[in-house]
Design an enzyme around this catalytic site. Structure first.
Site, short mmCIF file in Angstrom:
data_model
loop_
_atom_site.label_atom_id
_atom_site.label_comp_id
_atom_site.label_asym_id
_atom_site.label_seq_id
_atom_site.Cartn_x
_atom_site.Cartn_y
_atom_site.Cartn_z
N ILE A 1 0.85 -1.21 0.00
CA ILE A 1 0.00 0.00 0.00
C ILE A 1 0.88 1.25 0.00
O ILE A 1 0.57 2.24 -0.68
CB ILE A 1 -0.94 0.00 1.23
CG1 ILE A 1 -2.06 -1.02 1.02
CG2 ILE A 1 -1.55 1.38 1.47
CD1 ILE A 1 -2.91 -1.28 2.27
N ASP B 1 0.30 3.82 -5.95
CA ASP B 1 -0.34 5.13 -6.09
C ASP B 1 -1.84 5.05 -5.85
O ASP B 1 -2.61 5.77 -6.48
CB ASP B 1 -0.10 5.68 -7.51
CG ASP B 1 1.36 5.69 -7.87
OD1 ASP B 1 1.71 5.26 -9.00
OD2 ASP B 1 2.17 6.10 -7.03
N SER C 1 -7.49 6.57 -5.52
CA SER C 1 -6.51 6.64 -6.60
C SER C 1 -5.80 7.98 -6.43
O SER C 1 -6.43 9.03 -6.49
CB SER C 1 -7.17 6.58 -7.97
OG SER C 1 -6.26 7.02 -8.97
N ARG C 2 -4.50 7.94 -6.18
CA ARG C 2 -3.79 9.19 -5.90
C ARG C 2 -3.63 10.04 -7.16
O ARG C 2 -3.31 11.22 -7.07
CB ARG C 2 -2.41 8.88 -5.29
CG ARG C 2 -2.51 8.11 -3.99
CD ARG C 2 -1.20 7.97 -3.28
NE ARG C 2 -1.17 6.77 -2.45
CZ ARG C 2 -0.30 6.53 -1.47
NH1 ARG C 2 0.63 7.42 -1.20
NH2 ARG C 2 -0.34 5.42 -0.78
N VAL C 3 -3.83 9.45 -8.31
CA VAL C 3 -3.78 10.24 -9.54
C VAL C 3 -5.11 10.97 -9.71
O VAL C 3 -5.14 12.13 -10.12
CB VAL C 3 -3.47 9.34 -10.75
CG1 VAL C 3 -3.63 10.09 -12.06
CG2 VAL C 3 -2.08 8.77 -10.62
#
Lengths: 126, 517
Positions: free
Chosen positions: B351, B355, B380-382
């Protein structure tokens, strides 16, 4: 330098000087008194790796091969940096033909066995 | 192989065969067991170097050629007098006293266009019975990841075809998104649907997909291969298989082989999707090898470099800059948890590397929410940087609405007397949850997702009960295919909902609702 290396150097130096009577008994007694007997296999391995003590083994398929391949064997011994006089000849019919020269970690393998296996695997792989 | 072709090949090999007095560095096998070989000699060998076992040194020619291929190993431990290597093959072929040669090369595999559509083992050898592979190059499986300067921001979506993901936890090309959950929660299905959906992408921008099966049942991998072939996905997919029956060495190395196959295409400016199914099994295999190599065990008996095992793999996912070709490699690693424990050692490690993650829960699965993604804690970090304008427009409020619904749903258990506003919110939430449900192996192209989400989030489906939503969605899409195909085309080509498109879409929805009251 480790203790085993130190012992190996002492043994090597003694051998070069010419072995004195009772040296090995004294050495063993000394090691026993210090509790260093367990280092003996390690010392043996270190000594085996010393260039001057390396076994030179020439493997041939039959007795006639030594004559037949004498110049190639000499060339191989030169490549391995070892003296011709030190070689020990082993007859192994499984080699099929040719020769191999092994000294320490280096090997010059010109046996027909290796060549045939290599040819087979290269042909099959395609 | 015909007799004539064998003779021709043999003649060719003999002509090109050259024996020389070259001194080869060699060692001797001292011990072998459990896939680990202890070799004496090889004092100059390097870490991760490949070594070749000379079976003919301890047997006749007849026995030495009973196997078609040469036997190799990879050095993993350099010790004072010996080296230890893992065997890349059957360790029963190795005998004490066998001569071992250095190859002076790292473990490398054949890569190229010829691997697409094939099922390979970790050495890049085909195991699908379709003949040899013509390789374009040979690449080492361990390679440094691209640096910061060579990378570009992730801003091109990778559509998975799954509404819950593409709307709420969108994935970009070049991202690493973890799929994590207990056994039998649909993790592999999510990954396979992502691969299947790429058939909806135009060929020019369609990613090459690599599915790495680590420690899986061979029947499962065979089923997946058959499904991909049936749906036409094998045309752009490579499968790398290290099944449960393979040695720990194969299971440890399989993901690196997979990413190496993908990097070939990334370096050529293409997009690649790599699925690692699953990295928990790779960690277990690596633990086994490390313990056999007598490396000191750490937490849960994993070796100290277990984090590095996964970090160096996943860092090879990237979106490259224009100067480097602009290609990308997206990673979908899968981790299996036990009893939903995402705070265990390996899950927390992965984790922290990825990303973003999508959590699949057994409770949701059993309640009928499929895919069983807990959208509340998935991230989702994007984010929306990897969404089309069209999807951004329709998905903006969904997460918030669903969060409100979940709170009220819990509250509802204690009181049946609810005001109209609360009931409306709850019904709306149920409808949204139903919209996010999807059949297995039925990915939906993004423009169809957009129109369905648009209708749902703008209240056009409010007259339908949540139980009807699945059927209504299907009918709605069929209706659009018949009556308003240009709307779908416009969204697909422009990737946004223009005012004109929105007007036509609204008309189409209203007509549909009117005829399907």
């Amino acid at each position: 330098m480790s203790l085993a290396h130190a012992y190996a150097e002492v043994i090597q130096a003694e051998e070069e000087r010419g072995p004195s009577a009772g040296f090995s008994d004294k050495l063993f007694a000394f090691m026993k008194s210090r509790g260093h007997v367990s280092l003996i296999p390690h010392i043996a391995r270190i000594l085996d790796r010393l260039p001057s003590r390396r076994r030179v083994v020439v493997t041939l398929a039959d007795e006639n091969a030594e004559q037949k391949f004498s110049s190639e064997i000499a060339h191989a011994l030169t490549s391995l940096n070892v003296h011709e006089q030190k070689k020990e000849v082993v007859i192994d019919p499984r080699a099929v033909g040719g020769f191999s020269v092994r000294s320490g970690n280096g090997i010059v393998d010109r046996t027909f066995r290796t060549a045939l296996v290599s040819l087979y695997q290269n042909t099959i792989r395609q | 192989m015909t007799d004539i072709s064998i003779i021709d090949r043999l003649k060719k090999e003999i002509d090109s065969f050259g024996s020389s007095n070259e001194v080869q560095e060699s060692g001797v096998v001292r011990k072998v067991g459990d896939g680990i070989v202890e070799i004496e000699g090889l004092g100059n060998a390097a870490m991760a170097e490949m070594v070749r076992f000379d079976e003919s040194s301890v047997s006749d020619v007849k026995d030495a050629i009973s196997h078609d291929d040469a036997l190799f190993g990879v050095i993993l431990n350099l010790e004072e007098d010996t080296v230890k290597a893992i065997v890349l093959g059957e360790s029963s072929r190795i005998k004490e006293g066998m001569v071992v040669f250095r190859t002076k090369k790292l473990l490398s595999i054949p890569v190229g266009e010829g691997t697409v559509g094939r099922i390979l083992n970790i050495l890049g050898e085909p195991i699908d019975g379709k003949g040899p592979i013509k390789a374009d190059a040979i690449s080492p499986i361990e390679r440094e990841a691209y640096g910061v300067i060579d990378r570009a921001p992730v801003n091109v979506p990778l559509h998975t075809g799954i509404k819950a993901i593409d709307s709420l936890i969108p994935i970009g090309r070049g991202q690493r998104e973890l799929i994590i959950g207990d056994r039998a929660t649909g993790k592999t299905t999510v990954a396979i649907d992502a691969i299947l959906n790429q058939v909806n992408e135009p060929k020019a921008t369609r990613p090459i997909c690599v599915y790495v099966a680590i420690g899986q049942k061979e029947s499962k991998t065979a089923r997946i291969a058959a499904l991909l072939a049936e749906k036409g996905a094998m045309e752009y997919t490579i499968i790398v298989s290290a099944p449960a029956s393979a040695s720990a060495a194969f299971q440890f190395l399989a993901p690196y082989s997979g990413v190496t196959l993908g990097e070939y295409f990334m370096d050529k400016g293409k997009d690649v999707l790599v699925v690692y199914d699953d990295l928990s099994k790779q960690a277990v295999a690596y633990r086994q090898l490390s313990l056999l190599l007598r490396r000191p065990p750490g937490r849960e008996a994993y070796p100290g470099d277990i984090f590095y095992l996964h970090s160096r793999l996943l860092e090879r996912a990237a979106k490259l800059s224009k100067e480097k070709g602009g290609g990308s490699l997206t990673a979908l690693p899968i981790i299996e948890t036990q009893e939903g424990d995402i705070s265990a050692y390996i899950p927390t490690n992965v984790i922290s590397i990825t990303d973003g993650q999508m959590f699949l829960e057994a409770d949701l699965f059993n309640k009928g929410t499929r895919p069983a993604i807990n959208v509340g804690i998935s991230v989702s970090r994007v984010g929306s940087a990897a969404q089309t304008k069209a999807m951004k427009k329709v998905s903006g409020r969904i997460k918030l609405d669903l969060a409100q619904f979940r709170e009220l749903e819990a509250f509802m258990q204690f009181s049946q007397d609810l005001d109209a506003e609360t009931k409306k919110t709850i019904d709306g939430g149920r409808r949204l949850s139903a919209i996010l449900n999807q059949n297995k192996n039925a990915p939906i192209p993004f423009e169809r997702q957009v129109v369905v989400m648009y209708a749902a989030t703008n209240g056009h489906f409010d007259s339908y009960a949540p139980e009807q939503i699945g059927e209504i969605e299907s009918k709605f899409l069929s209706y659009l295919d018949r009556e308003a195909k240009e709307v779908l085309e416009a969204i697909r080509s422009s990737k946004e909902i223009s005012n004109d498109t929105e007007t036509k879409l609204k008309d189409a929805i209203q007509n549909f609702v009117a005829t399907n009251a």
